[in-house]
Design an enzyme around this catalytic site. Structure first.
Site, PDB file in Angstrom:
ATOM      1  N   ASN A   1       0.848  -1.197   0.000  1.00 47.87           N
ATOM      2  CA  ASN A   1       0.000   0.000   0.000  1.00 47.87           C
ATOM      3  C   ASN A   1       0.879   1.242   0.000  1.00 47.87           C
ATOM      4  O   ASN A   1       2.100   1.134  -0.027  1.00 47.87           O
ATOM      5  CB  ASN A   1      -0.950  -0.025   1.203  1.00 47.87           C
ATOM      6  CG  ASN A   1      -0.186  -0.099   2.504  1.00 47.87           C
ATOM      7  OD1 ASN A   1       0.559   0.808   2.849  1.00 47.87           O
ATOM      8  ND2 ASN A   1      -0.336  -1.200   3.222  1.00 47.87           N
TER       9      ASN A   1
ATOM     10  N   ASP B   1      -4.006  -6.322   5.014  1.00 49.16           N
ATOM     11  CA  ASP B   1      -4.980  -7.231   5.621  1.00 49.16           C
ATOM     12  C   ASP B   1      -4.914  -8.617   4.988  1.00 49.16           C
ATOM     13  O   ASP B   1      -5.205  -9.604   5.636  1.00 49.16           O
ATOM     14  CB  ASP B   1      -6.393  -6.655   5.461  1.00 49.16           C
ATOM     15  CG  ASP B   1      -6.621  -5.479   6.399  1.00 49.16           C
ATOM     16  OD1 ASP B   1      -6.026  -5.508   7.496  1.00 49.16           O
ATOM     17  OD2 ASP B   1      -7.354  -4.554   6.045  1.00 49.16           O
TER      18      ASP B   1
ATOM     19  N   LYS C   1     -13.135  -0.245  15.885  1.00 52.88           N
ATOM     20  CA  LYS C   1     -11.777  -0.818  15.984  1.00 52.88           C
ATOM     21  C   LYS C   1     -11.241  -0.685  17.410  1.00 52.88           C
ATOM     22  O   LYS C   1     -10.603  -1.595  17.926  1.00 52.88           O
ATOM     23  CB  LYS C   1     -10.829  -0.117  15.002  1.00 52.88           C
ATOM     24  CG  LYS C   1     -11.076  -0.553  13.577  1.00 52.88           C
ATOM     25  CD  LYS C   1     -10.245   0.217  12.569  1.00 52.88           C
ATOM     26  CE  LYS C   1     -10.752  -0.128  11.166  1.00 52.88           C
ATOM     27  NZ  LYS C   1     -10.110   0.665  10.126  1.00 52.88           N
TER      28      LYS C   1
ATOM     29  N   LYS D   1     -10.401  -4.160  19.203  1.00 50.14           N
ATOM     30  CA  LYS D   1      -8.976  -4.464  19.402  1.00 50.14           C
ATOM     31  C   LYS D   1      -8.518  -4.167  20.831  1.00 50.14           C
ATOM     32  O   LYS D   1      -7.328  -4.258  21.119  1.00 50.14           O
ATOM     33  CB  LYS D   1      -8.126  -3.708  18.368  1.00 50.14           C
ATOM     34  CG  LYS D   1      -8.522  -4.044  16.930  1.00 50.14           C
ATOM     35  CD  LYS D   1      -7.510  -3.609  15.900  1.00 50.14           C
ATOM     36  CE  LYS D   1      -8.084  -3.801  14.496  1.00 50.14           C
ATOM     37  NZ  LYS D   1      -7.074  -3.803  13.438  1.00 50.14           N
TER      38      LYS D   1
HETATM   39  N1  CTP Z   1      -3.560  -3.616  12.152  1.00 51.71           N
HETATM   40  C1  CTP Z   1      -2.828  -4.705  12.582  1.00 51.71           C
HETATM   41  N2  CTP Z   1      -2.813  -5.865  11.854  1.00 51.71           N
HETATM   42  C2  CTP Z   1      -3.530  -5.963  10.727  1.00 51.71           C
HETATM   43  C3  CTP Z   1      -4.283  -4.855  10.270  1.00 51.71           C
HETATM   44  C4  CTP Z   1      -4.279  -3.688  11.008  1.00 51.71           C
HETATM   45  O1  CTP Z   1      -2.182  -4.619  13.632  1.00 51.71           O
HETATM   46  N3  CTP Z   1      -3.496  -7.083  10.040  1.00 51.71           N
HETATM   47  C5  CTP Z   1      -3.563  -2.386  12.961  1.00 51.71           C
HETATM   48  C6  CTP Z   1      -3.054  -1.158  12.236  1.00 51.71           C
HETATM   49  O2  CTP Z   1      -1.677  -0.959  12.450  1.00 51.71           O
HETATM   50  C7  CTP Z   1      -3.870  -0.023  12.848  1.00 51.71           C
HETATM   51  C8  CTP Z   1      -5.168  -0.682  13.224  1.00 51.71           C
HETATM   52  O3  CTP Z   1      -4.904  -2.086  13.270  1.00 51.71           O
HETATM   53  O4  CTP Z   1      -3.293   0.469  14.024  1.00 51.71           O
HETATM   54  C9  CTP Z   1      -6.291  -0.425  12.256  1.00 51.71           C
HETATM   55  O5  CTP Z   1      -5.951  -0.816  10.985  1.00 51.71           O
HETATM   56  P1  CTP Z   1      -6.966  -0.790   9.755  1.00 51.71           P
HETATM   57  O6  CTP Z   1      -6.365  -1.464   8.597  1.00 51.71           O
HETATM   58  O7  CTP Z   1      -7.472   0.585   9.564  1.00 51.71           O
HETATM   59  O8  CTP Z   1      -8.112  -1.652  10.339  1.00 51.71           O
HETATM   60  P2  CTP Z   1      -8.557  -3.072  10.039  1.00 51.71           P
HETATM   61  O9  CTP Z   1      -8.814  -3.679  11.363  1.00 51.71           O
HETATM   62  O10 CTP Z   1      -7.617  -3.793   9.160  1.00 51.71           O
HETATM   63  O11 CTP Z   1      -9.951  -2.796   9.300  1.00 51.71           O
HETATM   64  P3  CTP Z   1     -10.300  -2.378   7.801  1.00 51.71           P
HETATM   65  O12 CTP Z   1      -9.098  -2.644   6.947  1.00 51.71           O
HETATM   66  O13 CTP Z   1     -11.449  -3.238   7.510  1.00 51.71           O
HETATM   67  O14 CTP Z   1     -10.652  -0.930   7.845  1.00 51.71           O
END
Ligand code: CTP
Length: 397
Positions: A208, A277, A335, A339
């Site tokens: 990304n 993700d 979130k 989390k």
């Molecule tokens: N994060 C993580 N591990 C992942 C994805 C995200 O630790 N596999 C952490 C990121 O570093 C950030 C937080 O979770 O601090 C939110 O990440 P984000 O990608 O916005 O949220 P997601 O839970 O992945 O949800 P979505 O992509 O559906 O918005």
């Protein structure tokens, strides 16, 4: 952080004197007020007019000048300084300060000031290695003077070795660090930054647009404020910050291993990384050939590192980031709860000046109690300090 701070910059007579112009620019750009003092020898390399133009203040060059002393005397300058930096610092000025000599404007100010003094030496490698010079440096260090060591490389005198003035961003960082209150000492912060790369085949990957700027800014700010810092970063073009334990990783799985492995000694986790993700299901060992008209790439879910850290939270503070393009507050709150976080930094990545690649951000801070603090557009450096201020608040709550 440097806004309105008064910095006196001493420039001495070495070829690196021209680099001090860039230092003035950077400090002024960061909002500092810079007052330049030049030795006579420095003026053989660069003119006072350059510094006057860049700093917006008159430059001090003479100890016994009627005009300069009536405008701003050397004692007033010594008192005014919140920090005195000397860059470049020659072997000569280091020797004079170590010997207690005050025979020109700069050495007199050094003698008279109560402010912290930072020296950035630059000289020929043999002068740097000379035991007399090293002894002087040792003596000054033991008296509380700060040093930022020269770098190794090609020297203007034709030699190779240590003696090049430290890079300007590193000097600015040291100035910030010296001026920062050490209010995070005792904290061990683990910060993640950058994107992750999920290999498709030996030459391609999924990733990304994260640059790592936000996480690196948090790591630098925390180190300045006295914390022990571990920075786990995905691939980023940014230089590893000094004074920080730097763990470079590539994939989300590698990041997970580095984060969970370090977690037991960590008091605060700041997950600023944009973790992929998903990852390709099975990496092709050979480069994929374009043999078909269409290609589907099956993906599988990556581990959610922050979620796992939330499952084993203990007394640790957990701070997440939420990069959103819609329903910012609702998504961020979800979130935060899912989390098990203490704070989430939510930003709408479509807003101008926010999100990936840029140096600024527009964020909302949401804490466990549901309180939302809306922050204006600010540099990622400043946002890093706002987030760390919240660490202090959460600790005292
Ligand atoms: N994060 C993580 N591990 C992942 C994805 C995200 O630790 N596999 C952490 C990121 O570093 C950030 C937080 O979770 O601090 C939110 O990440 P984000 O990608 O916005 O949220 P997601 O839970 O992945 O949800 P979505 O992509 O559906 O918005």
């Amino acid at each position: 952080m440097l806004k309105g701070r008064k910095i006196v910059l001493g420039v001495t007579g070495g070829i690196a004197a021209y680099k001090a112009a860039e230092l003035v620019r950077e400090l002024v750009r960061a909002g500092a007020e810079v007052f330049v003092v030049m030795t006579r020898n420095a003026q053989a390399f660069i003119t006072p007019l350059t510094f006057q133009t860049l700093s917006g203040h008159s430059v001090t060059t003479e100890l016994f000048s009627l005009t300069e002393e009536s405008e701003i005397g050397h004692i007033a300058l010594a008192d005014r300084a919140e920090l005195l930096a000397i860059a470049p610092a020659t072997a000569n000025i280091i020797g004079k300060i170590a010997a207690g000599i005050a025979d020109d404007i700069l050495t007199t100010i050094v003698m008279a000031t109560k402010a912290p003094v930072l020296l950035a030496p630059a000289m020929n490698v043999h002068m740097w290695e000379n035991p007399i010079c090293q002894e002087n440096i040792q003596k000054l260090r033991s008296r509380g003077f700060h040093f930022i060591d020269p770098e190794a490389g090609e020297l203007a005198c034709g030699y190779e070795g240590k003696g090049r003035l430290a890079e300007i961003p590193a000097i600015v960082e040291e100035i910030r660090s010296i001026l920062s209150p050490k209010d995070l000492s005792g904290e061990t912060l683990l910060v993640t930054a950058g994107p992750t790369e999920e290999p498709i085949d030996p030459v391609r990957f999924l990733s990304n647009r994260s640059s790592g700027k936000m996480g690196f800014a948090v790591a630098r700010a925390a180190r300045r404020r006295g914390a022990q810092v571990i920075l786990v970063s995905g691939p980023s073009a940014l230089p590893a910050p000094s004074g920080v334990k730097f763990i470079p990783v590539r994939t989300a799985s590698e990041m997970r291993e580095a984060v969970l492995g370090s977690l037991p000694g960590v008091s605060t986790l700041v997950m600023a990384a944009a973790v992929s993700d998903y990852r390709p299901k099975g990496t092709s060992p050979e480069k994929i050939k374009k043999s078909r008209a269409e290609l589907s790439l099956p993906l599988e879910l990556n581990p959610d590192i922050l979620h796992e850290a939330g499952q084993r939270k203990e007394k640790r503070l957990l701070i997440g980031f939420a990069a959103e393009t819609e329903s910012l507050l609702a998504n961020a709150r979800k979130k935060l709860a899912e989390k098990n976080l203490d704070l989430i930094v939510a930003n709408d990545v479509r807003l101008p000046g926010a999100g990936f690649q840029v140096d600024t951000n527009v964020a909302k801070l949401i804490d466990r109690s549901g309180k939302v603090e809306e922050l204006p557009l600010m540099s990622k450096e400043d946002l890093a300090d706002c987030v760390l201020d919240r660490v202090l608040l959460l600790r005292s709550a």
